[in-house]
Write an enzyme that holds these catalytic residues in place. Structure first.
Site, PDB file in Angstrom:
ATOM      1  N   GLY A   1       0.776  -1.229   0.000  1.00 18.63           N
ATOM      2  CA  GLY A   1       0.000   0.000   0.000  1.00 18.63           C
ATOM      3  C   GLY A   1       0.811   1.285   0.000  1.00 18.63           C
ATOM      4  O   GLY A   1       0.414   2.279  -0.606  1.00 18.63           O
TER       5      GLY A   1
ATOM      6  N   GLU B   1       4.203   4.240   6.001  1.00 15.70           N
ATOM      7  CA  GLU B   1       2.947   3.513   5.802  1.00 15.70           C
ATOM      8  C   GLU B   1       1.974   4.364   4.994  1.00 15.70           C
ATOM      9  O   GLU B   1       1.990   5.598   5.106  1.00 15.70           O
ATOM     10  CB  GLU B   1       2.288   3.216   7.158  1.00 15.70           C
ATOM     11  CG  GLU B   1       2.712   1.923   7.801  1.00 15.70           C
ATOM     12  CD  GLU B   1       2.011   0.712   7.160  1.00 15.70           C
ATOM     13  OE1 GLU B   1       1.529   0.797   6.026  1.00 15.70           O
ATOM     14  OE2 GLU B   1       1.973  -0.338   7.838  1.00 15.70           O
ATOM     15  N   ASP B   2       1.118   3.728   4.230  1.00 17.63           N
ATOM     16  CA  ASP B   2       0.012   4.470   3.617  1.00 17.63           C
ATOM     17  C   ASP B   2      -1.037   4.791   4.680  1.00 17.63           C
ATOM     18  O   ASP B   2      -1.552   5.893   4.752  1.00 17.63           O
ATOM     19  CB  ASP B   2      -0.596   3.700   2.438  1.00 17.63           C
ATOM     20  CG  ASP B   2      -0.949   2.263   2.790  1.00 17.63           C
ATOM     21  OD1 ASP B   2      -0.426   1.734   3.794  1.00 17.63           O
ATOM     22  OD2 ASP B   2      -1.751   1.657   2.064  1.00 17.63           O
TER      23      ASP B   2
ATOM     24  N   ASP C   1      -4.298   1.902  10.810  1.00 16.24           N
ATOM     25  CA  ASP C   1      -5.731   1.701  11.088  1.00 16.24           C
ATOM     26  C   ASP C   1      -5.874   1.111  12.493  1.00 16.24           C
ATOM     27  O   ASP C   1      -5.948   1.855  13.476  1.00 16.24           O
ATOM     28  CB  ASP C   1      -6.294   0.784   9.993  1.00 16.24           C
ATOM     29  CG  ASP C   1      -7.808   0.675  10.034  1.00 16.24           C
ATOM     30  OD1 ASP C   1      -8.441   1.298  10.897  1.00 16.24           O
ATOM     31  OD2 ASP C   1      -8.382  -0.059   9.199  1.00 16.24           O
TER      32      ASP C   1
ATOM     33  N   GLY D   1      -3.497  -0.313  13.898  1.00 17.78           N
ATOM     34  CA  GLY D   1      -2.164  -0.098  14.468  1.00 17.78           C
ATOM     35  C   GLY D   1      -1.378  -1.387  14.634  1.00 17.78           C
ATOM     36  O   GLY D   1      -0.192  -1.356  14.992  1.00 17.78           O
TER      37      GLY D   1
ATOM     38  N   PHE E   1     -13.774   3.625   4.813  1.00 16.37           N
ATOM     39  CA  PHE E   1     -12.860   2.757   4.068  1.00 16.37           C
ATOM     40  C   PHE E   1     -12.403   3.515   2.828  1.00 16.37           C
ATOM     41  O   PHE E   1     -13.223   3.929   2.003  1.00 16.37           O
ATOM     42  CB  PHE E   1     -13.549   1.437   3.688  1.00 16.37           C
ATOM     43  CG  PHE E   1     -12.548   0.416   3.229  1.00 16.37           C
ATOM     44  CD1 PHE E   1     -11.925  -0.422   4.141  1.00 16.37           C
ATOM     45  CD2 PHE E   1     -12.198   0.319   1.884  1.00 16.37           C
ATOM     46  CE1 PHE E   1     -10.970  -1.346   3.724  1.00 16.37           C
ATOM     47  CE2 PHE E   1     -11.250  -0.608   1.457  1.00 16.37           C
ATOM     48  CZ  PHE E   1     -10.633  -1.440   2.383  1.00 16.37           C
TER      49      PHE E   1
ATOM     50  N   ARG F   1      -5.647   0.757  -6.479  1.00 19.19           N
ATOM     51  CA  ARG F   1      -4.361   1.268  -5.998  1.00 19.19           C
ATOM     52  C   ARG F   1      -3.796   2.359  -6.907  1.00 19.19           C
ATOM     53  O   ARG F   1      -3.061   3.235  -6.472  1.00 19.19           O
ATOM     54  CB  ARG F   1      -3.323   0.133  -5.922  1.00 19.19           C
ATOM     55  CG  ARG F   1      -3.546  -0.886  -4.832  1.00 19.19           C
ATOM     56  CD  ARG F   1      -2.310  -1.747  -4.698  1.00 19.19           C
ATOM     57  NE  ARG F   1      -2.539  -3.011  -4.029  1.00 19.19           N
ATOM     58  CZ  ARG F   1      -2.495  -3.200  -2.704  1.00 19.19           C
ATOM     59  NH1 ARG F   1      -2.267  -2.188  -1.904  1.00 19.19           N
ATOM     60  NH2 ARG F   1      -2.694  -4.398  -2.185  1.00 19.19           N
TER      61      ARG F   1
HETATM   62  C1  PRP Z   1      -2.660  -2.111   5.045  1.00 19.53           C
HETATM   63  C2  PRP Z   1      -1.809  -0.864   5.141  1.00 19.53           C
HETATM   64  C3  PRP Z   1      -1.073  -1.060   6.429  1.00 19.53           C
HETATM   65  C4  PRP Z   1      -2.043  -1.860   7.271  1.00 19.53           C
HETATM   66  C5  PRP Z   1      -2.738  -0.948   8.229  1.00 19.53           C
HETATM   67  O1  PRP Z   1      -1.909  -3.113   4.478  1.00 19.53           O
HETATM   68  O2  PRP Z   1      -0.937  -0.749   4.054  1.00 19.53           O
HETATM   69  O3  PRP Z   1       0.123  -1.782   6.256  1.00 19.53           O
HETATM   70  O4  PRP Z   1      -2.995  -2.434   6.390  1.00 19.53           O
HETATM   71  O5  PRP Z   1      -3.695  -1.638   8.971  1.00 19.53           O
HETATM   72  P1  PRP Z   1      -3.594  -1.898  10.516  1.00 19.53           P
HETATM   73  O6  PRP Z   1      -3.162  -0.628  11.176  1.00 19.53           O
HETATM   74  O7  PRP Z   1      -5.023  -2.268  10.864  1.00 19.53           O
HETATM   75  O8  PRP Z   1      -2.654  -3.021  10.764  1.00 19.53           O
HETATM   76  P2  PRP Z   1      -2.534  -4.474   3.925  1.00 19.53           P
HETATM   77  O9  PRP Z   1      -2.302  -5.558   4.922  1.00 19.53           O
HETATM   78  O10 PRP Z   1      -3.946  -4.248   3.483  1.00 19.53           O
HETATM   79  O11 PRP Z   1      -1.619  -4.823   2.696  1.00 19.53           O
HETATM   80  P3  PRP Z   1      -1.290  -3.929   1.397  1.00 19.53           P
HETATM   81  O12 PRP Z   1      -0.465  -2.765   1.889  1.00 19.53           O
HETATM   82  O13 PRP Z   1      -0.512  -4.855   0.543  1.00 19.53           O
HETATM   83  O14 PRP Z   1      -2.592  -3.491   0.786  1.00 19.53           O
END
Ligand code: PRP
Length: 173
Positions: free
Chosen positions: A40, A95-96, A99, A101, A148, A161
């Site tokens: 992400g 990080e993108d 959420d 955490g 979302f 994306r």
């Molecule tokens: C997303 C995002 C963070 C994480 C945040 O990744 O890029 O890494 O979730 O969520 P959290 O705070 O609830 O842990 P994802 O696992 O969807 O993978 P991606 O980046 O490949 O889409």
């Protein structure tokens, strides 16, 4: 699914430049490794590192917490590790979105054991509603309460994306 614009490409670029300027000031003349959390953060990372006016090493990690849904399973795995040693360097996790955490906390915990000088977190979106563990985001792009979102690296089931802006995903009734 309907998309509602939240952060335009222009707004994201302007905010990324501000973050880059702050990070450059804070880590001026210090050994910095910027760590992109795949997938992400890839697009944000590419823009952020190009907005830095300081030298930085770049590395990538891959974790997994979602499985094609809008709800986190709470399970985090670490499937691609860093390649650059971080001992006696400053680390910037990019990080993108933060959420629940859980992902960034896990990563921070893993990296702390490698004795870096410091670990800071930069997240384009600091989303508060579903936070499960306390996380200090040192460099937040935008703070968001709920919703979302997709685009600019963020996906829903691997879609959206590539969008240059960030949109709220609204399911059709
Ligand atoms: C997303 C995002 C963070 C994480 C945040 O990744 O890029 O890494 O979730 O969520 P959290 O705070 O609830 O842990 P994802 O696992 O969807 O993978 P991606 O980046 O490949 O889409």
């Amino acid at each position: 699914m309907n998309l509602q614009l939240m952060y335009s490409s222009e707004l994201i670029q302007a905010r990324t430049r501000e973050l880059g300027a702050r990070i450059s000031k804070d880590f001026h003349d210090l050994p910095l490794v910027a760590v992109c959390v795949l997938k992400g953060a890839a697009i944000f990372f590419a823009d952020l590192v190009r907005s830095l006016s300081i030298e930085t090493e770049m590395d990538f990690v891959r974790m997994s917490s979602y499985a094609g849904s809008t709800s986190s399973s709470g399970k985090v795995t670490f499937s691609k590790d860093m390649e650059i040693p971080i001992k006696d360097k400053h680390v910037l996790i990019v990080e993108d979105i933060v959420d629940t955490g859980l992902s960034v906390s896990y990563l921070r915990h893993v990296l702390e054991a490698r004795n870096p000088l410091s670990i800071s977190i930069c997240a384009l979106i600091d989303k508060l509603e579903r936070r499960q563990v306390q996380v200090k985001v040192h460099y937040p792009g935008f703070v968001l309460q709920e919703g979302f979102i997709v685009g600019y690296g963020l996906d829903y089931a691997e879609k959206y994306r590539q969008l240059p802006g960030i949109f709220k995903l609204i399911s059709e009734k």
